[in-house]
Design a protein around this motif. Sequence first.
Motif, PDB file in Angstrom:
ATOM      1  N   ARG A 206       1.067  -1.344   0.102  1.00 30.80           N
ATOM      2  CA  ARG A 206      -0.101   0.094   0.022  1.00 30.80           C
ATOM      3  C   ARG A 206       0.999   1.357  -0.193  1.00 30.80           C
ATOM      4  O   ARG A 206       0.486   2.368  -0.665  1.00 30.80           O
ATOM      5  CB  ARG A 206      -1.013  -0.007   1.014  1.00 30.80           C
ATOM      6  N   LYS A 207       1.940   1.388   0.931  1.00 31.10           N
ATOM      7  CA  LYS A 207       2.898   2.543   0.751  1.00 31.10           C
ATOM      8  C   LYS A 207       3.705   2.869  -0.421  1.00 31.10           C
ATOM      9  O   LYS A 207       3.795   3.872  -1.119  1.00 31.10           O
ATOM     10  CB  LYS A 207       3.855   2.455   2.019  1.00 31.10           C
ATOM     11  N   SER A 208       3.977   1.651  -0.999  1.00 31.45           N
ATOM     12  CA  SER A 208       5.046   1.666  -2.007  1.00 31.45           C
ATOM     13  C   SER A 208       3.973   1.702  -3.442  1.00 31.45           C
ATOM     14  O   SER A 208       4.429   2.471  -4.492  1.00 31.45           O
ATOM     15  CB  SER A 208       5.484   0.247  -2.546  1.00 31.45           C
ATOM     16  N   ASP A 209       2.680   1.463  -3.366  1.00 31.99           N
ATOM     17  CA  ASP A 209       1.830   1.665  -4.495  1.00 31.99           C
ATOM     18  C   ASP A 209       1.979   0.491  -5.542  1.00 31.99           C
ATOM     19  O   ASP A 209       2.211   0.913  -6.635  1.00 31.99           O
ATOM     20  CB  ASP A 209       1.517   3.026  -4.816  1.00 31.99           C
ATOM     21  N   ILE A 248      -4.198   3.158  -9.490  1.00 32.90           N
ATOM     22  CA  ILE A 248      -4.303   4.444  -9.489  1.00 32.90           C
ATOM     23  C   ILE A 248      -3.532   5.225 -10.614  1.00 32.90           C
ATOM     24  O   ILE A 248      -2.310   4.647 -10.772  1.00 32.90           O
ATOM     25  CB  ILE A 248      -3.948   5.587  -8.393  1.00 32.90           C
ATOM     26  N   PRO A 249      -4.231   5.774 -11.659  1.00 34.67           N
ATOM     27  CA  PRO A 249      -3.230   6.171 -12.899  1.00 34.67           C
ATOM     28  C   PRO A 249      -2.299   7.278 -12.365  1.00 34.67           C
ATOM     29  O   PRO A 249      -2.542   7.927 -11.286  1.00 34.67           O
ATOM     30  CB  PRO A 249      -4.346   6.881 -13.678  1.00 34.67           C
ATOM     31  N   PRO A 250      -1.117   7.628 -13.271  1.00 32.61           N
ATOM     32  CA  PRO A 250      -0.284   8.656 -12.681  1.00 32.61           C
ATOM     33  C   PRO A 250      -0.833   9.975 -12.984  1.00 32.61           C
ATOM     34  O   PRO A 250      -1.735  10.270 -13.763  1.00 32.61           O
ATOM     35  CB  PRO A 250       0.829   8.284 -13.687  1.00 32.61           C
ATOM     36  N   GLY A 251      -0.331  11.113 -12.361  1.00 31.66           N
ATOM     37  CA  GLY A 251      -0.655  12.515 -12.586  1.00 31.66           C
ATOM     38  C   GLY A 251      -1.638  13.103 -11.799  1.00 31.66           C
ATOM     39  O   GLY A 251      -1.857  12.241 -11.067  1.00 31.66           O
ATOM     40  N   PRO A 252      -2.050  14.072 -11.941  1.00 35.75           N
ATOM     41  CA  PRO A 252      -1.848  14.961 -13.093  1.00 35.75           C
ATOM     42  C   PRO A 252      -0.591  15.784 -13.088  1.00 35.75           C
ATOM     43  O   PRO A 252      -0.039  15.830 -11.708  1.00 35.75           O
ATOM     44  CB  PRO A 252      -3.101  15.846 -13.254  1.00 35.75           C
ATOM     45  N   GLY A 269       1.006   6.887  -9.417  1.00 35.82           N
ATOM     46  CA  GLY A 269       0.537   6.042 -10.093  1.00 35.82           C
ATOM     47  C   GLY A 269       0.843   4.657  -9.667  1.00 35.82           C
ATOM     48  O   GLY A 269       2.176   4.383  -9.202  1.00 35.82           O
ATOM     49  N   THR A 270      -0.095   3.807  -9.838  1.00 35.31           N
ATOM     50  CA  THR A 270       0.474   2.183  -9.252  1.00 35.31           C
ATOM     51  C   THR A 270       1.110   1.491 -10.367  1.00 35.31           C
ATOM     52  O   THR A 270       0.544   1.533 -11.435  1.00 35.31           O
ATOM     53  CB  THR A 270      -0.895   1.503  -9.001  1.00 35.31           C
ATOM     54  N   ASP A 271       2.216   0.773  -9.851  1.00 40.10           N
ATOM     55  CA  ASP A 271       2.912  -0.231 -10.739  1.00 40.10           C
ATOM     56  C   ASP A 271       2.211  -1.500 -10.509  1.00 40.10           C
ATOM     57  O   ASP A 271       2.158  -1.879  -9.414  1.00 40.10           O
ATOM     58  CB  ASP A 271       4.355   0.055 -10.518  1.00 40.10           C
ATOM     59  N   ASP A 284      -2.452  -0.148 -18.965  1.00 41.42           N
ATOM     60  CA  ASP A 284      -2.415  -1.352 -19.497  1.00 41.42           C
ATOM     61  C   ASP A 284      -3.073  -2.407 -19.274  1.00 41.42           C
ATOM     62  O   ASP A 284      -3.500  -3.205 -20.074  1.00 41.42           O
ATOM     63  CB  ASP A 284      -0.704  -1.770 -19.144  1.00 41.42           C
ATOM     64  N   VAL A 285      -3.312  -2.422 -17.953  1.00 40.83           N
ATOM     65  CA  VAL A 285      -4.424  -3.536 -17.516  1.00 40.83           C
ATOM     66  C   VAL A 285      -5.920  -3.420 -17.859  1.00 40.83           C
ATOM     67  O   VAL A 285      -6.446  -4.364 -18.113  1.00 40.83           O
ATOM     68  CB  VAL A 285      -4.531  -3.580 -16.018  1.00 40.83           C
ATOM     69  N   VAL A 286      -6.210  -2.250 -18.301  1.00 36.62           N
ATOM     70  CA  VAL A 286      -7.357  -1.835 -18.904  1.00 36.62           C
ATOM     71  C   VAL A 286      -7.534  -2.704 -20.350  1.00 36.62           C
ATOM     72  O   VAL A 286      -8.390  -2.905 -20.892  1.00 36.62           O
ATOM     73  CB  VAL A 286      -7.896  -0.549 -19.023  1.00 36.62           C
ATOM     74  N   ASN A 287      -6.384  -2.251 -21.082  1.00 34.41           N
ATOM     75  CA  ASN A 287      -5.976  -2.835 -22.433  1.00 34.41           C
ATOM     76  C   ASN A 287      -6.124  -4.111 -22.386  1.00 34.41           C
ATOM     77  O   ASN A 287      -6.478  -4.671 -23.391  1.00 34.41           O
ATOM     78  CB  ASN A 287      -4.907  -2.126 -23.147  1.00 34.41           C
TER      79      ASN A 287
END
Length: 350
Positions: A206-209, A248-252, A269-271, A284-287
């Motif tokens: 969770r902390k590292s995301d 979670i996506p990166p940004g904005p 953003g989550t890796d 990428d997971v969505v695609n």
Amino acid sequence: MAALPRRRASIRTRALAAVVGVTLCVSGVIARAQGNAAGLEVLQVRPNFYMIVGAGANIGAQVGPNGVVLVNAGTAEASDEVVAAVKKLTNQPIRYIIDTSADPDVVGGNATLAKAGRKITSFAVGASRTTIVGTDADAASVFSHEDVLTRMRLAGPGGAAPFPTDVWPSETFIERRRTMYFNDEGIEILHLPAAHTDGDTIVFFRKSDVIVAGNIIDTERFPVIDLARGGTLKGEIDALNRIIEMAIPPGPFVGLPNGSSATAPLQGGTDVLPGHGRIYRQIDVVNYRDMLVIISDIVQDMINRKMTLDQIKAADPAKPYKARYGATSGPWTTNDFVEALYTSLTSARS
């Protein structure tokens, strides 16, 4: 099967560095790919989180003052090299190994890595806990869902011998979610049933995301839906949707602080670490999910038109994605994937 919402988007993808000394940016943190004599690569994903590549399934490694948590153990053949790679990262011992499935490239190194580590007892006691009799009391804990242990005790496909007892997990759980707190970080271990297999788990730091998804995601081939070991199309889609919801996506990107340029990488953003291949982001997971849904919808339409499995294979429903994920030989071919979809869809109707 009800159609799922489909979203199309594109982002620049990040390739895992294949040469020692090459650097790339992951979530705003400089990631360095380091090689060793065994051909393994160690990618720094976060200041205290690494991905070890080349030992079978990708291995996630959380490193800190309390020791090391590994997610997946790789193959038995590469286990000594994995131990050496971890020792290069820290002088702290391996404390926990979390298996995301019962695949040989996930669990094969369990015995060697556990014996190289040292056990401590800091898991939160949940609704259930099973400790396997006969395990080394001083070795690092090997943790998995109960279904992983069940599969490892049974003969494999084609009558293959079960795994030896020293490779079995030493602790198991049966509930949907198990948690622990280690190296100043909350860790969630989530069972996502009937996806790639019936024992799949993902591990969320969770902390590292960072989410370690195991073989639910394989960026190098079509999703492996292992029907013989409890995998299903619906479960695979549900698991991918769960990962998408958690990520979670990166940004904005806001402003240009400290003179940084507009071309700097998006922060945060989550890796998502897959079982094989490059690191994914949420999009990428969505695609990947959308690819699976699109092909399964095409196969469903062909089934509705009374086409046989051979006719469906000949019609090549996965053709638009074969250049990226397809294979004509090896353990999981395009035909294997299409057959798994056909079997899942026809079984669901019966």
